[in-house]
Scaffold this motif. Structure first.
Motif, mmCIF file in Angstrom:
data_model
loop_
_atom_site.group_PDB
_atom_site.id
_atom_site.type_symbol
_atom_site.label_atom_id
_atom_site.label_comp_id
_atom_site.label_asym_id
_atom_site.label_seq_id
_atom_site.Cartn_x
_atom_site.Cartn_y
_atom_site.Cartn_z
ATOM 1 N N VAL A 1 0.840 -1.207 0.000
ATOM 2 C CA VAL A 1 0.000 0.000 0.000
ATOM 3 C C VAL A 1 0.871 1.252 0.000
ATOM 4 O O VAL A 1 0.697 2.140 -0.839
ATOM 5 C CB VAL A 1 -0.921 0.061 1.255
ATOM 6 N N MET B 1 -6.760 -3.986 10.727
ATOM 7 C CA MET B 1 -6.396 -3.222 9.529
ATOM 8 C C MET B 1 -5.931 -1.810 9.916
ATOM 9 O O MET B 1 -4.945 -1.299 9.399
ATOM 10 C CB MET B 1 -7.596 -3.171 8.585
ATOM 11 N N ILE C 1 -3.025 10.374 1.792
ATOM 12 C CA ILE C 1 -4.122 9.768 2.554
ATOM 13 C C ILE C 1 -5.164 10.838 2.864
ATOM 14 O O ILE C 1 -6.377 10.613 2.732
ATOM 15 C CB ILE C 1 -3.593 9.092 3.836
ATOM 16 N N SER D 1 -7.242 11.224 -0.172
ATOM 17 C CA SER D 1 -7.600 9.957 -0.830
ATOM 18 C C SER D 1 -9.085 9.849 -1.155
ATOM 19 O O SER D 1 -9.493 8.992 -1.925
ATOM 20 C CB SER D 1 -7.219 8.790 0.071
HETATM 21 O O1 LIG Z 1 -5.302 0.463 2.408
HETATM 22 C C1 LIG Z 1 -5.200 1.110 3.430
HETATM 23 N N1 LIG Z 1 -4.726 0.553 4.586
HETATM 24 C C2 LIG Z 1 -4.382 -0.791 4.735
HETATM 25 C C3 LIG Z 1 -3.244 -1.087 5.481
HETATM 26 C C4 LIG Z 1 -2.867 -2.417 5.684
HETATM 27 C C5 LIG Z 1 -3.616 -3.450 5.164
HETATM 28 C C6 LIG Z 1 -4.781 -3.163 4.445
HETATM 29 C C7 LIG Z 1 -5.157 -1.832 4.223
HETATM 30 C C8 LIG Z 1 -5.603 2.583 3.476
HETATM 31 C C9 LIG Z 1 -5.304 3.407 2.187
HETATM 32 C C10 LIG Z 1 -5.721 4.840 2.417
HETATM 33 C C11 LIG Z 1 -5.519 5.702 1.172
HETATM 34 C C12 LIG Z 1 -6.224 5.111 -0.037
HETATM 35 C C13 LIG Z 1 -5.804 3.673 -0.263
HETATM 36 C C14 LIG Z 1 -6.029 2.830 0.964
HETATM 37 N N2 LIG Z 1 -4.981 3.263 4.625
HETATM 38 C C15 LIG Z 1 -5.675 3.814 5.638
HETATM 39 C C16 LIG Z 1 -7.145 3.758 5.787
HETATM 40 C C17 LIG Z 1 -7.786 2.524 5.931
HETATM 41 C C18 LIG Z 1 -9.174 2.469 6.078
HETATM 42 C C19 LIG Z 1 -9.900 3.650 6.061
HETATM 43 CL CL1 LIG Z 1 -11.646 3.571 6.238
HETATM 44 C C20 LIG Z 1 -9.272 4.870 5.894
HETATM 45 C C21 LIG Z 1 -7.879 4.926 5.754
HETATM 46 N N3 LIG Z 1 -4.855 4.410 6.501
HETATM 47 C C22 LIG Z 1 -3.588 4.248 6.027
HETATM 48 C C23 LIG Z 1 -2.341 4.646 6.528
HETATM 49 C C24 LIG Z 1 -1.205 4.318 5.828
HETATM 50 F F1 LIG Z 1 0.012 4.675 6.264
HETATM 51 C C25 LIG Z 1 -1.276 3.587 4.635
HETATM 52 F F2 LIG Z 1 -0.152 3.287 3.975
HETATM 53 C C26 LIG Z 1 -2.513 3.183 4.116
HETATM 54 C C27 LIG Z 1 -3.653 3.508 4.827
#
Ligand SMILES: O=C(Nc1ccccc1)[C@H](C1CCCCC1)n1c(-c2ccc(Cl)cc2)nc2cc(F)c(F)cc21
Length: 233
Positions: free
Chosen positions: A30, A89, A113, A116
């Motif tokens: 990510v 997550m 982010i 996003s």
């Molecule tokens: O994917 C994600 N997180 C993820 C990590 C680990 C495993 C699975 C998912 C998404 C991104 C956000 C930006 C758009 C793309 C997805 N994400 C989030 C985040 C997750 C859920 C909601 Cl409701 C809101 C934000 N906070 C983050 C911080 C980071 F440093 C970061 F790198 C990715 C982050």
């Protein structure tokens, strides 16, 4: 100065949980993608749903390595997974953001982010949580144990045999307490602060369905697995 001794069981538990935790590769994927390009809100939403879906699959694999988890009642295993997937997550997201990166990368990541597509009202609580995790400077073992403790939370909805989950969680809590004294000898309250973050994590996770529903995209499409686990659609 307290001499920290680990029993052979605790050493085995630590190794199994750390190895399993290290198998997760998604967070790097990510951050790499987010640092590579500035995506549209649609692309970001798709990236999130894809990443979150594989995160659930990885979480299932991870729980199989938690000693005693597979001996729990089958329905309780599902209840624990369902109850902790979102928190796990957000914990992984926090750890991804707080990873040591080359100069300027963290700022770019935060900016992307922010932009996003997530609705403004959730930016502050989410980043407050990420910052509060970052301030703890957890070592990898502590991150792995904290994720395990989150999964082994006895009072999740629909858990029937709570005492069985409590017994597993107690072993991991005991191990985490020792790891905290070992890695943060100058901070006697460190273990308590760590557990306090789980309360903040639960609060943040209450918003997850709203955070997704309010994402600035026209069509909020989810995978079947996310519909199951994330209470969306
Ligand atoms: O994917 C994600 N997180 C993820 C990590 C680990 C495993 C699975 C998912 C998404 C991104 C956000 C930006 C758009 C793309 C997805 N994400 C989030 C985040 C997750 C859920 C909601 Cl409701 C809101 C934000 N906070 C983050 C911080 C980071 F440093 C970061 F790198 C990715 C982050």
């Amino acid at each position: 100065k307290e001499k920290i001794e680990f029993t052979t069981e605790q050493q085995a538990l630590m190794r199994v949980i750390t190895d399993a935790y290290n198998k997760h590769q998604i967070p790097q994927d990510v951050t790499k993608k987010l640092l590579q390009d500035q995506y549209s809100t649609e692309e970001n939403f798709l990236l999130l749903t894809e990443m979150a879906t594989s995160q659930v699959q990885v979480l299932v694999e991870f729980t199989k390595n938690i000693p005693g988890f597979l001996s729990l009642d089958r329905e309780d295993q599902i209840a624990l997974l369902k109850g902790s997937a979102v928190e796990a997550m957000f914990l992984r997201s926090a750890q991804a953001l707080n990873k040591k990166m080359p100069i300027g990368h963290t700022e770019v990541l935060e900016e992307r982010i922010h932009k996003s597509g997530i609705s403004e009202e959730f930016i502050k609580p989410m980043f407050n949580f990420y910052k509060s995790i970052g301030e703890l400077h957890m070592v990898l073992e502590e991150q792995a144990l904290l994720t395990t403790i989150t999964i082994l939370t006895p009072d999740r909805p629909y858990v029937k045999d709570q005492p069985a989950v409590e017994r597993l969680q107690e072993n991991v809590l005991d191990l985490l307490r020792k790891m905290c004294v070992l890695h943060h000898p100058q901070e006697p309250q460190y273990f308590a602060r760590l557990l306090g973050r789980l309360t903040e994590l639960r609060t943040l996770s209450h918003y997850h369905a709203e955070m997704l529903a309010s994402w600035k995209v026209n069509n909020h499409k989810f995978t079947p697995l996310l519909c199951e686990i994330w209470d969306v659609q």
